[in-house]
Scaffold this active site. Sequence first.
Site, PDB file in Angstrom:
ATOM      1  N   SER A 265      43.746  -7.691  -5.306  1.00  0.00           N
ATOM      2  CA  SER A 265      42.953  -6.952  -5.747  1.00  0.00           C
ATOM      3  C   SER A 265      42.673  -5.597  -4.694  1.00  0.00           C
ATOM      4  CB  SER A 265      41.613  -6.955  -6.638  1.00  0.00           C
ATOM      5  OG  SER A 265      41.136  -5.665  -7.459  1.00  0.00           O
ATOM      6  N   GLU A 359      47.469  -4.726 -17.227  1.00  0.00           N
ATOM      7  CA  GLU A 359      46.403  -4.582 -16.465  1.00  0.00           C
ATOM      8  C   GLU A 359      46.244  -2.923 -15.664  1.00  0.00           C
ATOM      9  OE1 GLU A 359      45.712  -6.181 -12.332  1.00  0.00           O
ATOM     10  OE2 GLU A 359      47.478  -7.097 -12.491  1.00  0.00           O
ATOM     11  N   HIS A 389      44.273  -9.745 -14.800  1.00  0.00           N
ATOM     12  CA  HIS A 389      44.208  -9.164 -13.596  1.00  0.00           C
ATOM     13  C   HIS A 389      43.943 -10.535 -12.666  1.00  0.00           C
ATOM     14  CE1 HIS A 389      43.364  -6.604 -10.220  1.00  0.00           C
ATOM     15  NE2 HIS A 389      41.967  -7.059 -10.076  1.00  0.00           N
TER      16      HIS A 389
END
Length: 426
Positions: A265, A359, A389
């Site tokens: 991320s 996502e 995710h």
Amino acid sequence: MVPFLAAGAGQSIEDAWTLARVLSRRQDDVPGALKEYEQRRLPRTTRIQAGARAVVKLMHETEANRIRDRNGRWKGMARIDPFAETSWGLAWDYDVVKATEGAPGEVLNVTGLREGKCLRRPESQRAFDLWKFAFRPEDVARGHDGLREAYDRFLTTNFPLPAGTIAVEDELGDVKAWRVAAPNAPRGNVVLHFHGGGYLIGSAKGSLEYASRLAAAVDGVCYTVDYRLAPEHPYPAAIDDAVAAYRALLARGVAASSILVSGESAGGGMAVALVLALRNAGDPLPAAILSVAPFADLTLSGPTIRAFNGDDPAANRDLLTFMGASYFQAHEPTDPLVSPLFGDLTGLPPLFVTASQGEVLLSDATRLAERAERAGLDVTLRIVEDSVHVYPIFPFLPETQTTMQELAVWARRNLRRNDMKSAAAE
């Protein structure tokens, strides 16, 4: 309903319309109509109430440093959300007439997720539900303080360090980190990992379980870094910590050719930004980069940010706006060290990128891979279906196991084992 989204009267009007509409459609089933009314209104009003409570806290900061941090976030939001479309849209970007005619499952809950959204497989639904319930209304109402506590609770509760793995607190330069490895881990390859959380939440301790599997994948050790978080520490604090941690490994005698830089991320974006910073500074580059579901474009221009908003239990457009603005604040969000998607990727080492179909950050991953290929990099792109995710943090997912096996083969091909008896291997 506290008044800080100017939404109390509006919610009453929405309630009245919805109640009247469901009763008119189900005149012979009043209990059923009332149940439908609750299904339609409870997620919506919970979201507004939690948002309003968060704004109360935001507006009434009294400590000078927290006022500075708040104002810095507002400067950042003015750059990427100048008309407050996302930051206030949860209140006013809602058509109660249209919503009442749609399915009850279309209503957005406290984290901006459609209530009726489901995945196909039981194991992927399990991961989806873990994300869905990671943040409670009271966590959201407390702003980033509540989100931080909730995210660490989510990670440490659901992903404990496996038995037989050793995690030791360490420092890389003056940056706190954890060293994770099996007791008999071979000397040599090192993963330098950066956790996710939008630069706002997350911690190295929360990533220990995943770090243990990264260490196993490279047949070595993993250092997971506690870089400084926004809004208290805006850009360039995180990237400065990343550079310092990497240089500390080199100073310990770890060869750059044996280092895999990794992140998920926000950490996935920072892993690429770190290598850009190293290249620009003339430092030896790591052997390879692993970027999982990277937050690589903090301008939020990726098409899946909008297309899948409401379908992703881990992130949505307004949360990413809040997080990104907290990080870059008065700085330019297109700076490649903030958003590596805008950087010149020429000369970077092999890149492994992975994400899930559906996502919101999917287009960050695919655009990053496309730009890297155009720059001549050796790129591996893996997109998985029916997942979530940063799916590799969920060890029970079959796609996680497949990806980690593929990663191990890829790492053996790209890393050159460091056999020096350095402090990093002790």
